[in-house]
Design an enzyme around this catalytic site. Structure first.
Site, PDB file in Angstrom:
ATOM      1  N   ILE A 277       0.864  -1.174   0.000  1.00 13.01           N
ATOM      2  CA  ILE A 277       0.000   0.000   0.000  1.00 13.01           C
ATOM      3  C   ILE A 277       0.904   1.228   0.000  1.00 13.01           C
ATOM      4  O   ILE A 277       2.081   1.143   0.368  1.00 13.01           O
ATOM      5  CB  ILE A 277      -0.986   0.028   1.195  1.00 13.01           C
ATOM      6  N   ASP A 278       0.362   2.359  -0.396  1.00  6.98           N
ATOM      7  CA  ASP A 278       1.165   3.570  -0.529  1.00  6.98           C
ATOM      8  C   ASP A 278       1.657   4.087   0.824  1.00  6.98           C
ATOM      9  O   ASP A 278       1.074   3.782   1.870  1.00  6.98           O
ATOM     10  CB  ASP A 278       0.357   4.675  -1.212  1.00  6.98           C
ATOM     11  N   LYS A 279       2.690   4.900   0.774  1.00 11.73           N
ATOM     12  CA  LYS A 279       3.290   5.471   1.981  1.00 11.73           C
ATOM     13  C   LYS A 279       2.245   6.121   2.882  1.00 11.73           C
ATOM     14  O   LYS A 279       2.210   5.866   4.088  1.00 11.73           O
ATOM     15  CB  LYS A 279       4.348   6.510   1.583  1.00 11.73           C
TER      16      LYS A 279
END
Length: 359
Positions: A168-170
């Site tokens: 998942i994104d930062k």
């Protein structure tokens, strides 16, 4: 399996084919890849030649690399329409040496919600990068896992057959599954590939989503005008197939709280798909959600929205649920993560606004 590994391959190829943003370029060039065409090679465009040999590469990325002189044949720069001939030496060069990543254990706190001999499930906070890559070579979830599992002789953080199964994104929070054994990773990877996992996200988006539920389908690929963004390509063969299902949970003034369920797992998929249908994620800076996209022009309303941005200073997206079949026991596993405090406070603010509408 390539579909499941989409995000990882994209990031690796970008890191090699695109210039560093924070480094000063030099006149010295370093070879990153070299391919020699065999004696029976038929005439073939160099971009197609390279795409066939580089996992995760797309013709668009190869063409961009050619435009800036990174693609060479027999040590001479060529354009993407150059036709490779027998025994041609095709290389990719950059203005920096190739960086071999070694995962260094770092003592970073982790919220482990489940663990056994085969796998563990992590609830990742917003702000933590998942994997070392361009601009983030330390301080990632992978570094934290290397520290957490440092006393496990079977776990090698540098072994690609172990570790993260998806990403998942930062600035997205929520659940991730990590494999501690090669067999577990292979089994879990197939579940993601065959779309049998269950993943649901909570997102706060700009605007009132009219339909109670819907399906968004559109190929996702790198935005040719902005390499930091992904984009939807409704027609043609650009990008990769992506499908998102959504259900409206609440309509709150000028925003909507939605549940998004992934059928595929592309880079920025929910962020790009929701923007594509006119409902950019709230405070998603990369896609313009950090501007006031809906509402009125009063000073009080503008201040209210700015306060909301401050409460949740990232895209309002949380990986809330994760379900899969355990690779060893065959048992169905299901995990649910509470919406983190910043996003919960944001939603509460909009609930109050929707009820009172005093601004």
């Amino acid at each position: 399996m390539d579909e499941f590994l989409d995000d990882r391959d994209d990031e690796q190829v970008d890191d090699l084919l695109m210039p560093e943003e924070d480094e000063t370029s030099s006149n010295q060039l370093y070879e990153h890849f070299r391919f020699v065409a065999d004696k029976g090679q038929s005439l073939l465009r160099v971009d197609k030649f390279l795409v066939d040999r580089m996992m995760g590469a797309t013709r668009n990325r190869i063409q961009l690399a050619a435009e800036v002189g990174c693609i060479r044949v027999n040590d001479k720069p060529v354009k993407s329409n150059y036709r490779v001939k027998p025994l041609d030496v095709v290389s990719i060069v950059m203005d920096r040496p190739r960086r071999e990543l070694e995962i260094i254990p770092e003592e970073i706190p982790l919220n482990i919600v489940y663990e056994d001999d085969d796998l563990l499930v992590v609830d990742k906070p917003a702000g933590l990068v998942v994997h070392p890559g361009h601009g983030n070579y330390t301080g990632t979830l992978v570094n934290a896992l290397a520290w957490y599992l440092k006393d496990d002789p079977a776990y090698d953080p540098n072994d690609p057959a172990l570790g993260l199964v998806h990403r998942i994104d930062k600035d997205t929070s929520g659940l991730l599954v990590v494999a501690k054994k090669p067999e577990a990773k292979a089994h879990l990877s197939l579940q993601f590939f065959h779309k049998t996992t269950r993943r649901a996200y909570r997102a706060l988006v700009w605007g009132i989503v009219r339909e109670d539920e819907g399906r968004i389908e559109g190929n996702i690929g790198r935005n040719p005008r902005d390499r930091m963004q992904m984009a939807v390509f409704p027609e043609g063969d650009q990008g990769k197939t992506a499908v998102t299902h959504y259900t409206v949970l609440e309509r709150l003034g000028y925003v909507s709280l939605v549940e998004c369920r992934l059928e595929t797992g592309r880079t920025h998929q929910i962020r790009v798909h929701m923007r594509h249908i006119g409902h950019t994620l709230f405070n998603d800076e990369r896609y313009g959600g950090n501007e006031i996209l809906k509402g009125n022009t009063t000073t009080k309303y503008k201040q209210f929205v700015q306060n909301c941005f401050a409460i949740c200073p990232r895209q309002a997206l949380h990986a809330k649920t994760l379900g899969f079949v355990h690779p060893t026991t065959g048992k169905e596993m299901f995990f649910d993560s509470e919406i983190p405090a910043d996003m919960a406070a944001l939603v509460d603010r909009w609930r109050v606004y929707a009820t009172t509408k005093e601004l």
